[in-house]
Motif scaffolding. Structure first.
Motif, short mmCIF file in Angstrom:
data_model
loop_
_atom_site.label_atom_id
_atom_site.label_comp_id
_atom_site.label_asym_id
_atom_site.label_seq_id
_atom_site.Cartn_x
_atom_site.Cartn_y
_atom_site.Cartn_z
N ALA A 108 6.11 5.72 8.88
CA ALA A 108 5.32 5.30 7.72
C ALA A 108 4.18 4.38 8.13
CB ALA A 108 6.22 4.62 6.69
N LEU A 131 3.33 -2.26 4.18
CA LEU A 131 4.38 -1.28 3.89
C LEU A 131 5.58 -2.01 3.30
CD1 LEU A 131 5.57 1.65 4.28
CD2 LEU A 131 6.49 0.80 6.43
N ASP A 149 0.98 5.96 9.42
CA ASP A 149 0.05 6.53 8.45
C ASP A 149 -0.83 5.47 7.79
OD1 ASP A 149 1.21 8.93 8.99
OD2 ASP A 149 2.58 8.87 7.28
N LEU A 150 -0.55 4.19 8.07
CA LEU A 150 -1.33 3.12 7.43
C LEU A 150 -2.47 2.64 8.32
CD1 LEU A 150 1.40 0.81 5.82
CD2 LEU A 150 0.05 2.58 4.71
N GLN A 205 -2.92 -3.06 6.21
CA GLN A 205 -2.22 -2.57 5.02
C GLN A 205 -0.74 -2.96 5.08
OE1 GLN A 205 -3.42 1.68 4.97
NE2 GLN A 205 -4.38 1.19 3.01
N ASP A 245 0.83 -1.20 0.00
CA ASP A 245 0.00 0.00 0.00
C ASP A 245 0.87 1.25 0.00
OD1 ASP A 245 -2.82 -1.11 0.40
OD2 ASP A 245 -1.65 -2.15 1.93
N LYS A 246 2.11 1.08 0.43
CA LYS A 246 3.01 2.22 0.52
C LYS A 246 4.44 1.72 0.42
CE LYS A 246 3.82 6.24 3.46
NZ LYS A 246 3.43 6.92 4.69
N VAL A 247 5.31 2.50 -0.23
CA VAL A 247 6.71 2.12 -0.33
C VAL A 247 7.57 3.18 0.37
CG1 VAL A 247 8.63 1.62 -1.89
CG2 VAL A 247 6.31 0.95 -2.52
N LEU A 248 8.45 2.71 1.23
CA LEU A 248 9.36 3.62 1.93
C LEU A 248 10.77 3.40 1.42
CD1 LEU A 248 10.13 5.58 4.29
CD2 LEU A 248 10.39 3.55 5.71
#
Lengths: 160, 75
Positions: free
Chosen positions: B24, B34, B27-28, B32, B4-7
């Motif tokens: 990070a 990461l 924020d999920l 979800q 859902d998100k890439v750091l």
């Protein structure tokens, strides 16, 4: 997720750049672990909290001497080993840059951002002649009982 | 694996990969995923321990061209 946050308490006694770096790296790590983190600064560790600009404050002779002889702020602190009269810190800062690590002032800023509680020991502030105006904004002032209150139910306790 | 998100924590040294991961993850939403990219050699041990302790789940990790990749599911 968890009912009560875990606690990390660190006593920063040392005024050495490298030791303070270790303390602040652990503090930032613990904050990322969602611990409630306290760094209790006493004796030479108080110098990490000094503002770097000179201030004219009402002080006695001894206090003025102490203020002059101690590093004014985290960036001016020396190394515990290989200080070489100030060459050591210059070299280590280059190495820090090269490896993209964080300098001590950056680590302190990050700790404040992560809501690490920074405490200055008021008794040793008196001994070293340091006044609140000389120390960073947003820190707390306390004594041994406040530290013990945090430490007695702490999960990680360190003396550096 | 879908994230859902890439750091991107490449090039960052200890303790930054873990500090950024924590931010990070905040924020999920629960459940979800990461995805974290890091080059710090300690990141594998660090993120594994962190995920275990913080109640998140390390789904998978792999190494690709000296970049360590992690997938963490928020608990």
């Amino acid at each position: 997720m968890t009912e009560q946050k875990k606690k990390t308490t660190i006593i920063l006694f040392s005024g050495d750049y490298d030791k303070a770096m270790a303390a602040y790296i652990i503090a930032n790590g613990a904050a990322a672990y969602d611990h409630e983190v306290t760094i209790f600064h006493t004796f030479w560790g108080l110098n990490a909290l000094r503002k770097d600009e000179p201030l004219t404050l009402n002080k006695g002779f001894l206090e003025k001497m102490f203020a002059k002889m101690m590093p004014r702020g985290a960036d001016k602190m020396g190394l515990s080993k290989m200080n070489f009269a100030g060459m050591g810190p210059k070299m280590i800062k280059q190495v820090i840059k090269k490896h993209n690590a964080m300098t001590l002032p950056q680590l302190i800023e990050m700790a404040q951002e992560q809501e690490v509680k920074l405490i200055a020991c008021t008794m040793t502030m008196d001994l070293l002649g340091l006044q609140q105006e000389e120390l960073l904004d947003g820190i707390d002032y306390a004594g041994v009982a406040a530290y013990l209150g945090d430490a007695e139910d702490g999960n990680v306790n360190l003396f550096i | 694996m879908n994230a859902d998100k890439v750091l991107d924590a490449k090039g960052l040294a200890c303790p930054m990969p873990i500090v950024k991961t924590k931010k990070a993850i905040n924020d999920l939403q629960s459940g979800q995923v990461l995805e974290v990219h890091a080059t710090d050699k300690g990141a594998k041990a660090d993120l594994t321990a962190w995920a275990k302790s913080s109640g998140n789940e390390l789904l998978n990790h792999e190494e690709e061209n000296n970049v360590l990749k992690f997938w963490i599911k928020k608990g």
